[in-house]
Structures are given as C-alpha cells and as structure tokens.
Motif scaffolding. Structure first.
Motif, short mmCIF file in Angstrom:
data_model
loop_
_atom_site.label_atom_id
_atom_site.label_comp_id
_atom_site.label_asym_id
_atom_site.label_seq_id
_atom_site.Cartn_x
_atom_site.Cartn_y
_atom_site.Cartn_z
N GLY A 509 0.82 -1.21 0.00
CA GLY A 509 0.00 0.00 0.00
C GLY A 509 0.85 1.25 0.00
O GLY A 509 2.07 1.20 -0.23
N HIS A 510 0.21 2.38 0.27
CA HIS A 510 0.90 3.66 0.31
C HIS A 510 1.24 4.01 1.76
O HIS A 510 0.35 4.05 2.62
CB HIS A 510 0.03 4.77 -0.30
CG HIS A 510 -0.06 4.69 -1.78
ND1 HIS A 510 -0.96 3.88 -2.43
CD2 HIS A 510 0.65 5.32 -2.76
CE1 HIS A 510 -0.81 4.00 -3.73
NE2 HIS A 510 0.16 4.87 -3.96
N TYR A 511 2.52 4.26 2.02
CA TYR A 511 2.97 4.65 3.34
C TYR A 511 3.33 6.13 3.31
O TYR A 511 3.96 6.61 2.35
CB TYR A 511 4.19 3.82 3.76
CG TYR A 511 3.84 2.39 4.12
CD1 TYR A 511 3.67 2.01 5.44
CD2 TYR A 511 3.64 1.43 3.12
CE1 TYR A 511 3.34 0.70 5.77
CE2 TYR A 511 3.29 0.12 3.45
CZ TYR A 511 3.14 -0.24 4.78
OH TYR A 511 2.81 -1.52 5.12
N LYS A 512 2.93 6.81 4.35
CA LYS A 512 3.14 8.26 4.42
C LYS A 512 3.78 8.60 5.75
O LYS A 512 3.39 8.08 6.79
CB LYS A 512 1.80 9.00 4.29
CG LYS A 512 1.92 10.52 4.33
CD LYS A 512 0.54 11.18 4.32
CE LYS A 512 -0.17 10.94 3.04
NZ LYS A 512 -1.48 11.65 2.99
N VAL A 513 4.78 9.47 5.71
CA VAL A 513 5.39 10.01 6.92
C VAL A 513 5.09 11.50 6.97
O VAL A 513 5.22 12.20 5.97
CB VAL A 513 6.92 9.74 6.95
CG1 VAL A 513 7.62 10.36 5.75
CG2 VAL A 513 7.53 10.26 8.24
N LYS A 514 4.64 11.96 8.13
CA LYS A 514 4.19 13.34 8.29
C LYS A 514 5.02 14.04 9.36
O LYS A 514 5.34 13.44 10.39
CB LYS A 514 2.71 13.41 8.70
CG LYS A 514 1.72 13.07 7.61
CD LYS A 514 0.29 13.25 8.13
CE LYS A 514 -0.74 13.00 7.05
NZ LYS A 514 -2.13 13.20 7.57
N THR A 515 5.35 15.30 9.10
CA THR A 515 5.88 16.20 10.11
C THR A 515 5.00 17.44 10.12
O THR A 515 4.08 17.57 9.33
CB THR A 515 7.35 16.57 9.82
OG1 THR A 515 7.38 17.36 8.59
CG2 THR A 515 8.21 15.34 9.63
N ASN A 516 5.32 18.35 11.04
CA ASN A 516 4.53 19.58 11.07
C ASN A 516 4.91 20.54 9.95
O ASN A 516 4.35 21.62 9.86
CB ASN A 516 4.69 20.29 12.42
CG ASN A 516 6.14 20.62 12.73
OD1 ASN A 516 7.04 20.33 11.94
ND2 ASN A 516 6.39 21.22 13.87
N GLY A 517 5.84 20.13 9.09
CA GLY A 517 6.23 20.99 7.98
C GLY A 517 6.20 20.32 6.63
O GLY A 517 6.63 20.90 5.64
N GLY A 518 5.68 19.10 6.54
CA GLY A 518 5.61 18.44 5.24
C GLY A 518 5.29 16.96 5.39
O GLY A 518 5.08 16.45 6.50
#
Length: 1242
Positions: A509-518
């Motif tokens: 599947g699609h894995y996403k990593v998030k920060t408060n800036g992108g």
C-alpha cells in the motif's frame, strides 16, 4: 526534493444528504461524480451494499442513486458512498408511524397531543423517557436540528437534549473523530456555565470514554443514574486538542413519576435523605408543586449576552436575580473574579512603558525585550523564572539607551521559553516568552519499494532536525507499536526508519510520513516469491544397464519437491535414488530397464508448475549379418526423424548421441553447409565411438542455427541424415516507450515490439516505473502484458516519473528498454468560474471569467475561448492559441446572430471541462442612458496652486458611445486653455501648468441623441498674496508700540488667513517675529528694550504662504530710558555642618580562619569626620594586619587571613567638630578543622 503536497479534491460534484423517513416508506439517496466513468460503491455501517430486494442501486453516466425499500427501524444507520479516494457519509433517520393519541389525564391537558420520540444521541433507561417533539413548545421550533453532515468542529456526533423521569437513567453521547488529530482529545462536561462535573462523579454521575481503532473515533459518555428533579437544566460538553476547540450545549428535563392510581399525599411529604432512612434529611414538598413547562436555556431566541458585562454594571442587590435568570450556579466564585476585575491597576511610577504580556520567537533566532523607565539613571534587574540573569558570554546582552532598557537573548532555544521580569526597586513588570520551533521539513523522501513476501522492509526518510517527532500512516491509517511488533520505528539522528520484519501481501500500500512541515509518500508492493528455474530436466536416451540421471536446479534451496513417473509418485528403492542437495534435485535410476521408459515430472512443493522430461530406452537388436554390413544411421532410436528440428536455448549445451551400425565400422563426417566439422575440443565439435557418433555444441549461439548433415561410410556403402538445429534466445529489448497521455494519477505508455523476438513468439511485456530522482525501479505488472499500450496508475500528481519495458518470451525476459522521457502525472484543471458578458456591441462582445478553483500540480497555460451559433455543434475558436488573461473581446461578429460561448482552461494535461453561458447571446448593442459618475473629490471646489498640473478624469457610461463636450463659464472650452482626451468610458481634462486665468466653472456634457447628462467642476487657482497697505505707527507708550495697516489689494485668489509682524533693532537690523498668523489688521508690539530704536514690517498670509514682499514702516520708533536703581538682596549664609551619623551599621559575622574578611558600614557628617577602628576597645589603626578603607562615606575594615584569636568585638568611631557616633559588631572566627569535623559528622 520534497514531494509536493497533493491538494485533496472531492470526486463528487453532488453529495447525498441525510434524510428522515417513516417506517414502511421508500427513500432515495442521489450522488453525482465529477467523472462519468468513476466506479461508485455504497456502504451501510462500513459494509458493502449490493442490489437486492431491499436495496436498488442505479448508475447513469455520472449520476448514481441508492434506493431503500420498505424502511424499518433497523435501517436507521450511517451510510456512505465511495468513489476513488473520496468517501461521503450520511444518515437515514427513521420515524415511527404516528399512533392514535391516548386520552390525557385531567390534570395535564394537552399532553395527549405529544408523540414521544426518543432523542437521537441520548439513550434513556425506563418506560417514560422521551424527547420533546416539535410541537411541544413554540420555542423549540427555533432550535435547528443537529444534522451530522453540517458539523464543522471536532464533534462527529454531538450530545442531544433529552428527557428522563425521576429515578431513571439517561446517557448522553459525544463522538470525536481523531483522524486529523495528533493528540488525544480531552473532554469536559459542565452543568450551567461553570460547574465542572468531573469532580461530581459518584453514585448519580458516571463518565466513560472508549476508542475504536478501526474507525479512529473516540466515544465519550455521561450517564446520569437515578435522576433527581434538581438534575434538570442546561449542560455543556467541551472538547479540545492542542490548538483545536469545540463545544456543544444541550438540556435535560426531569419529569415526576405519575402515581398509578391517584396521588398519595403521604408520599409527597418525603425527605431528601440519601441513606435510605425514613426519618433523616429535610422535608421536600416539591411533589405538591404544580408542574409547568420549563423553557430550556439554550432555546432562548435572544442573542448571546455577556454575563460579566451585566454583573459589572449591575448593583449588588441585583446579583442573585441575574444569576437565577442566566443559570449561574457558582455566583460566589464569579463575584470574587469580578472583584479582581474591578480593581484598577495602579499607575507605575518607575515604568513609562512596560513589557507586553507575551512575546514569541522562532527557535535559533534572537529577541529584544525593552522597557521605558521614568528615571534615566535608574538601574534595572532582569529575572528569568524568578532567578536573576547574570552577564555571561554572548547569550544575554543588556543595553541602556536613554530611558530605554533592553535585554537581548541570542540563539533562543526551548530552555529560553520562560517568564521574564524587569525589576526596578519594588516595582516590576513580567512577560512570557514563547519559543516556537520551526517546522520540521523532510529532507530526503521515502522511496517506492517492491519486495518479496517474507522479506524485511525498511522505509527510510530524513528530516531537517534531530529528535523531531514524525507520524507514520498506511493508506490513511496511523501506525502504532502493537503487541505483535509488526511495525518498528527507529530514530537515528535526523533519520527515521519504519521497519516491517516479515512483509505480507496485506502490508502492500501507500505509506506516508508526516511532520509539522511536510509529508512524503511511497508505495510498497509485496510480491509472492517466484521460483526461478536455473536448470531444467532434459530428455534422456539410454541403453540397457546404463544409468539415467534427471537433474534440475531451482532458485530456493529450501523448496522441496516430488518426482512422478507417468503421473505416479516415484518412491526410492534399490535402483532408484532421490536426492536434494542445496538448490539441486536429482533422480537417479541405475541399470535402466525397458519398464523404466516413460514421462518423468518434478513438482516443487507450493508452486503451481512442474518440470517434465522423457526417458527413452534404447534397445539395439543386432541380427546376424554377413561381415560386409552397410552403415546405417538409427535416428528412429532417438525418437526423431529426418524432418525433426532440435531446439536449444542460447547458452545451453547441445549433445546429440546418434547410434550407427555397420561392419566394418564406418567413418563419420559432419557438415554444415559446405563446411566440414572435425573432431576437436572447440565449441562445436564431433567425436566417434563404437556404435555412436556424438555431435556437441558448447554454449549455443544464434549463428549455430541451421541444418547439420551426417554421412557414414564403409566399404559396404554409406548413409546420410540431416538434423535441423534451432537456437532460441530471450528477445531483444523493446524500443524506448512513449507517453501518450497523462492523468491525475495515471499515464498511458506505448512502445514498439523488439526487432528480434529471440526465435520464439513474444508472450508479453513487463513495465516498470521510477521517480525521476530515485534509483529504485518498481514493477507494475507481474504477469506478462500482451499489448503494447499500458495504463499505469497509482502515481502521485506533480511528481516526475520515468518508464521502461521488458519483452518476455518462453525463454525468458529481455534486457530493459531505454527509459522514457520524464513526465509528470497531472489532471486537467476544473472549469473556469463566473463566466459572464461584460459588454456587447453590434459586432463584438466582451467576456470575463475567474480562474478555476482547482489548478492542480501543473501550471495553468491559458484559456481557450470558443463560440458557436445556436442550433449547431461547430465550435469556432475565438483566437488562435490561448490567452493568459481572464477576459477577452471577440470582434468581427455578425449583428443579430445568436451565439453560445464557452471557455476552457488548459494545462499540461489538456483542456478542462468548459464553462458555458447558460443562454445564447444576441449580438446587438443595447441602448444605455448616458450617466456621469462624478468622483467624490470633484464634488467640491478643486484648489490648485499656480504652476501645478491639473489632471481630472471623470468616468461615464452610455451606449452607443456618447458625445462628450466641455465648457468653461458657459463658453466652449478653448484648446489653448486645457487639453481634453475622451474614451468610451471616461473623459480627461488636462492642464500642464496652471495660471490664475484657469479658475472658474468647468461643465461636462455627455449626450446620446436627445438624452444628456451634465456635471460641473469648480477649479480655483491660488497664488501668493500681495503685501498689506498703509502700515503706520498708531501710538507709542512705555515699552509698547501700536501698529495699524490695511488688507492687501491682491489676496492671491483666496482668503487672507493672517499676517506675520516682525521687528528689528536699527543697530543690528536682525528681524524677529512678534506675531505669526495674526488675524487682525492692528496689533501691539510689547516688551521692547528701552534705549533701542525699532522698525517694523508685516507679511500677508493665505493658503499658499507668505507674500513675496513685506510692507515696512517708513519711520522708526525710539524707546525712551527711565532711571531705575537696583538693590541686590542680602542672604544669610546657611550652615551645612552636622554631627557624624552612621547610616548603615556593622553586622555580626562568623567567618572561617585563613580567608580574608571585611567589615563595612556607612557614615555621614560635615565636616568630614575622623574615623578610628577598635578591637575589644583597643585602637588597631597602626596594626599591619588590618587595612582601613574609606570611599564616599563607605567605611571598610579588611582583616587579612584571620585566625581564631582575631575574634572579638569590633568598633568604629567617627568624630568631627559637631559630635561623634559609634557602631560595633561581633566577629567569630571558626577554624577549618572544625568545619571538616562537622562535615564528617553529617
């Protein structure tokens, strides 16, 4: 390069809404998608819905509908419609059929008309629990229903108003979706405005919360157990999460339980005890009170009021009345806070300007805090969290500039987030400094990966700051550390790694990593392990008593297998041996017999394919023949004929063992064409043995293909046979693929077949893609794709990609093709909005529109404008190419035509959906009355100075183009006076350099046929005034002179605003102003110096300024002297002397031996007193052990390295002519040994 953030776009043009229906009826939910080919799925409570007797699902183009038949109470659920990545939820609310109302009791008329309906969110336990219906009270009609799709805050389900009978239970439910929250939400329940119910939990109140990991929804419940009458009132639920907040008000009505057979008067006299005793508590007569309907607090139709403001302006006698009216329960607490609010802050005497309440600075930046003090010489102290800040290094910089005091904090960190105080004496001012961390950006993005099932996966990214927190998601669901340790999260400085130990198909599947800036997205594909065949088993031809060995090699050494003969499993025995060593599987048959002939098959365990080969038994029967036996080639013994073709894979070994007979033994010659193949050790060679001739090709190549001839000779004759050999190989790589078109997340790629198919037909192609700046290629199809045009999906819009292709035949896979040209998946923009007709004439039309709401990742290239006649389908471009402007004038149209117009936006993906005018437009100019729009600043007199420029623009309207004329003071405007420029929409009057003659009234006339409109502009050109006239000296007395004059003849075309009067001493002729902007024409010059002779002059003043020349008096005025004797006063000299007095005494001290010590005090006295120091009343002034210092009244005695014998009473004595003063103190000297013993004792 960070991946561009993809703007979420809904796939729906029209969304279904929540509906309410009665039992037994039918309801239809409708939805429209943006794309007609979009696939739509309907769900009920997160489960898919299919067409049946209950549900009817229809789809026509982009319109979709769900029909629910024969509605029951069980159908009251949450439904959803899904298209692409968009999901819309809605509800079906089922109302029971209206029943025949029961007869109301005599004491409660009107109750029979109310049909109790359970509240949607407040569930009650009891028989009489019900929610008010719309006709229960008029005020309830003003309360809008709470439809879930209208929620815009944190609540996905709000608590609803409810009713309960005394003694029964009721539960209020609130739900919060945590999908968009980084932190768990906190919920508070209140009664009234200020009473927090968290502290009231117990027997009658219970608070509960649950969390659903699948839906990511928090459920908060407030249960009221055994309700009492005083529980009725307004309640509030507040939810907050970091910087988000939401609240909801609801009401609870508590009804008395009805007596089944009348009212028992004894039961009415009950007590308020909760311990179960009948004789405890206070009597409660509330049951005898007549019940009346209570208007809920939140049903009040009055606008919200500020209770604080009402209490602050109300007299104390009205406080209880206001508290009762607005439902205030904690009146005492509010009054305490109100008292603090009413206290006026005392004006600071030390600070002129204090610090702001709070400051904010980014981490790593510097900030400057400043205050303004009243005393320029005062010293200030700066405190951080109550501790004084010391000067150390370059972290803190203290500045003093005049009355300003500054504190500069360099390189702010999170440790600097504190309260800072500036102190002057007893006064201080405080502020809060908030250090904001800069947004954490992703420096290195995630990479797409394709792994085999069971392999370890590591998704790695790099962020801009060490120790930053990141959030991992898979297909929109947040990943956490679960008990099975499926996912592991690793931090290494700026690197963050998501580890999956053993990948399964479900992990794709699609894995996403998030920060408060992108954020960054990558796709993981998990493929089942394919077993590769390194060496397949080959057909064998053996003779009796020989050994037959079937051998194959696979890619996985852990794979086991089973051997079959003619479909029957082969079991090991004395002649048959089965072995498995590493990747090699062998079947060995010793002393081959005729019954061993057959088809042998090897089947790997767990894989749906097999390897087959045939065992041919060669039985040579030699009959008795004479010694002269002609040679014979026995190809039929090999299972082949002269027409057979032997196929060999390029790179493999071909060995032909051809049986031959003949007596005497024949000679063998192998040829290919005219070339004779001799015996040797080359790559293609032959050899002969008794009864056999062997032909071998080592590592077959394409040029080895052809017809080989074998000739055997002996004296008895010869025999000839031809053997055809075909060499097959993997195909050549295809040509570089071409991108035909791109979409929002897809593209269509096409390629040409390879020039050479390897001698075997192409069975398909394998397509791979990668991001432009990545090195990892990802396979898009696992089975060969038979066509040469492929649609690739699941790409990220705005990200550059490359494609390449492999060709596949039965032999294997070719090398990859060259990569395609980089391309970016983009979607067309949405249609332009706001298309309308701005202007129209007999041969032209002007259209205007606004940019599309959704541009997408690609840049907007321009707009295409087209038109067609009504009744036709031929759209004609208005211009060649595109226009970048959002308006266009289309000319050379035919008068009277009815035309349709449309506008489409273009980007890299092509044109958008068109924006079309709703009705055809007739090309004909519309008559419009002339109208002048006179600007506001021209409605009063326009004043300009001589020499300035006048530029007047007056807009007007009118169709066709009106006739414009200007006039001045009723006469036509001469071109020499002013220049005029007229357009279709305005007229400009221009005067480059104004003169006095340009003053006057200018009239503008706009005329169409016999209809006209006029406007006037008053222009006043002003200049400097002339000097006053007839200046004379009217009178002289003492030190005063009276002057008179007349107004000037030339006022500069504006009013005289005053005069400037100046004087000059005739000796120096320096002019000084006596009066400035003096309004009258006479004045008095006072405070003249006697003995001096003066002359005077006067300037005129108007709007422009002073007159160029003044008017000066012809005669001078002499101020006469008068005799005056000055007697200086006598003063008695003040005596400043005073007796000595100590302003700061000596202080008792305890010191440690061996360390210098000082005793200090302060004294004042005039004249300066003489100071003497004593120890135990002995003068020590001349002893070298002591050092006496005196500086501006500060007296210091320094004792150098004291010993225990230096302890005693020290005295300081100050003496002058006026008296003396004495101070003394005790000094204790402790030895160092005692100090160490004390430490050991501790």
């Amino acid at each position: 390069m960070p991946e561009p953030a993809k703007k979420p776009v809904s796939a729906f043009a029209k969304k279904p809404k929540t509906q309410e229906a009665e039992e037994g009826s039918c309801v239809v939910f409708e939805a429209e998608t943006e794309k007609s080919e979009a696939k739509v799925k309907w769900q009920c409570n997160s489960k898919d819905v299919a067409s049946s007797n209950k549900y009817a699902i229809t789809a026509a183009g982009n319109k979709h509908s769900l029909t629910i038949k024969d509605i029951t109470m069980e159908d009251a659920n949450v439904y959803a419609v899904i298209a692409g990545g968009s999901k819309v939820k809605f509800e079906l609310r089922v109302a029971s059929k209206p029943e025949v109302p029961a007869e109301a009791p005599a004491g409660e008329p009107g109750k029979a008309d109310q049909a109790p309906v359970p509240p949607p969110a407040a569930s009650t336990q009891g028989e009489t629990s019900a929610a008010p219906t719309p006709d229960a009270h008029p005020a309830e009609d003003a309360h809008p229903p709470d439809t879930r799709q209208d929620l815009t805050g944190l609540f996905t389900e709000k608590p609803q108003c409810g009713e309960v009978t005394v003694g029964e239970n009721i539960t209020f439910v609130a739900k919060v979706n945590a999908d968009s929250l980084l932190k768990k939400p906190s919920v508070k329940w209140f009664k009234g405005k200020w009473m927090d119910l968290a502290s009231k939990c117990g027997k009658h109140l219970q608070l509960k919360e649950t969390y659903d990991r699948n839906t990511k929804v928090y459920t908060f419940e407030m249960q009221i157990v055994a309700a009492k009458p005083n529980f009725a009132g307004g309640y509030r639920c507040e939810v907050s999460s970091k910087d988000k907040f939401d609240s909801c008000n609801f009401d609870l009505a508590v009804h008395e339980a009805r007596a089944p057979e009348g009212l028992d008067i004894r039961a009415a006299f009950r007590r308020t005890s909760t311990d179960g005793k009948d004789d405890s508590g206070e009597l409660d007569f509330s049951a005898l009170l007549k019940k009346r309907s209570i208007k809920p607090a939140h049903m009040n139709t009055d606008p919200d009021v500020d209770v604080w403001n009402i209490l602050s302006h109300a007299p104390p006698s009205e406080f209880e009345k206001i508290a009762f009216q607005y439902g205030i329960t904690d009146l005492r607490g509010m009054l305490k806070r109100l008292k603090k609010m009413k206290k006026e802050e005392k004006k600071s005497e030390a600070f002129l300007k204090k610090l702001d309440p709070a400051y904010q600075v980014l981490k790593g930046h510097k900030i400057k805090l400043g205050v303004e003090v009243a005393n320029e010489d005062v010293e200030v102290k700066w405190l951080k969290n109550g501790q004084e800040i010391q000067k150390s290094g370059s972290k803190y910089i203290f500045e003093s500039v005049g009355n300003m005091r500054y504190l500069t904090i360099n390189h702010c960190s999170l440790a600097d987030d504190a309260a800072y105080t500036c102190v002057i004496g007893e006064e201080k001012c405080t502020t809060e400094l908030f250090v904001k961390e800069p947004p954490v950006t992703i420096v290195k993005n995630l990479e797409d990966q394709m792994v085999m099932k069971g392999e370890r996966v590591e998704l790695e990214c790099e962020v801009s700051e060490e120790g930053a927190n990141v959030k991992w998601e898979k297909d929109g669901v947040e990943l956490t550390r679960d008990e099975s340790l499926k996912y592991r999260f690793k931090k290494d400085g700026c690197k963050h790694v998501l580890i999956i130990n053993e990948a399964t198909k479900e992990d794709g599947g699609h894995y996403k990593v998030k920060t408060n800036g992108g954020e960054s997205v990558a796709e993981l594909l998990v493929q089942e392990k394919e077993l590769e065949i390194y060496q397949s088993i080959a057909d064998l031809t053996v003779k009796a008593k020989d050994q037959a060995v079937f051998k194959c090699e696979v890619s996985d050494e852990n794979v086991k297998g089973t051997w079959y003969k003619n479909g029957v499993e082969v079991k090991p025995n004395a002649r048959t041996n089965i072995s498995h060593i590493g990747r090699i599987h062998k079947l060995t048959i010793d002393e081959v017999k005729p019954e061993d002939e057959g088809d042998y098959t090897f089947v790997p365990d767990g894989y749906a394919f097999n390897l087959s080969a045939k065992l041919n038994f060669l039985e040579v029967k030699i009959d008795f023949v004479p010694r002269q036996d002609p040679p014979k080639i026995h190809l039929d013994c090999m299972g082949r004929t002269s027409d057979s073709t032997i196929i060999v894979v390029a790179g493999n070994k071909l060995r032909l063992d051809v049986p031959i007979t003949g007596d005497p033994s024949p000679t063998v010659i192998w040829t290919k064409g005219e070339k004779v193949i001799t015996e040797g050790d080359g790559r293609v060679h032959v050899e002969s043995t008794k009864g056999h001739c062997i032909f071998t090709i080592e590592g077959a190549e394409r040029q080895d293909e052809g017809i080989y001839s074998v000739v055997v000779r002996n004296p008895a004759g010869e025999d000839t046979a031809d053997i055809s050999v075909k060499v097959v190989d993997v195909p050549d790589p295809p040509q570089a693929p071409k991108i035909l078109s791109v979409g929002e997340d897809s593209c269509i790629v096409q390629w040409e077949p390879p020039l050479f198919n390897g001698g075997d037909p192409i069975i398909g192609y394998v397509v791979e893609r990668k991001k432009l700046r990545s090195y990892r290629w990802m396979r898009l199809n696992f089975d060969p794709y038979p066509e040469t045009t492929f649609e690739a999906r699941r790409m990220i819009e705005g990200m550059a990609y490359e494609m390449r292709v492999y060709a596949v035949n039965n032999i294997g896979m070719s090398h990859h093709s060259p990569a395609s040209q980089p391309f970016v998946p983009v979607a067309p923009t949405s249609e332009p909005i706001g298309l309308h007709v701005e202007d129209i004439s007999d041969t032209s039309i002007t259209l205007k529109w606004r940019a599309p709401e959704r541009i997408g990742a690609a840049k907007l290239e321009g707009y295409g404008v087209e038109y067609c006649k009504e009744g036709t389908d031929e759209w004609i471009p208005a211009i060649q190419g595109l226009t970048e402007r959002s308006s266009m004038t289309i000319k050379n149209l035919t008068t009277g035509d009815k035309l349709l117009f449309r506008v489409r936006a273009y980007n890299m993906a092509g044109p958008s959906s068109p924006a079309v005018l709703a009705q055809p437009v007739t090309i004909r100019e519309i008559m419009q009355r002339p109208k002048i729009w006179l600007p506001r600043n021209l409605r009063q007199t326009l004043i300009k100075k001589v020499g300035e420029t006048v530029n007047i623009m007056i807009p007007f309207q009118g169709k066709p183009r009106p006739k414009v004329t200007w006039s001045k003071d009723g006469e036509p405007l001469e071109p020499s006076i002013a220049s005029v420029r007229n357009s279709d929409f305005d007229s400009i009057l221009f005067i480059r350099k104004t003169e006095r003659k340009h003053s006057g009234q200018y009239d503008l006339t706009v005329q169409i046929e016999n209809v006209e409109d006029t406007a006037k502009v008053m222009l006043q050109i002003v200049d400097l005034p002339g000097p006053p006239e007839v200046l004379k000296i009217a009178d002289v007395w003492g030190f005063n002179v009276a002057l008179e004059w007349k107004q000037p003849k030339d006022n500069g075309n504006c009013e005289i605003s005053g005069y400037t009067v100046q004087k000059a001493d005739k000796k120096t002729m320096e002019w000084f102003t006596v009066h400035d902007h003096y309004r009258r024409t006479h004045c008095v010059a006072s405070d003249l110096i006697m003995g001096n002779e003066y002359i005077f002059r006067v300037f005129s003043i108007n709007l422009v300024g002073l007159s160029p020349e003044p008017l000066t008096t012809k005669d001078s005025v002499f101020i006469q002297k008068s005799g005056i004797d000055y007697k200086s006063p006598t003063y008695r000299e003040h005596d400043f002397s005073e007796a000595p007095k100590f302003t700061h005494p000596l202080v008792n001290k305890s010191i440690i031996a061996g360390y210098n010590a000082t005793l200090s005090c302060a004294v004042r006295g005039i004249p300066k007193p003489k100071v003497t120091w004593y120890k135990n009343k002995m003068d020590i002034s001349n002893e070298a052990k002591y050092r006496m210092l005196s500086k501006q009244g500060i007296l210091t005695l320094e004792i150098r390295k004291p010993c225990p014998f230096d302890g005693g009473v020290y005295m300081c004595k100050a003496v002058n002519d006026k008296g003396e003063d004495v101070v003394e103190c005790k000094l204790e000297v402790r030895s160092q040994i005692a100090k160490e013993e004390k430490k050991e004792a501790q």
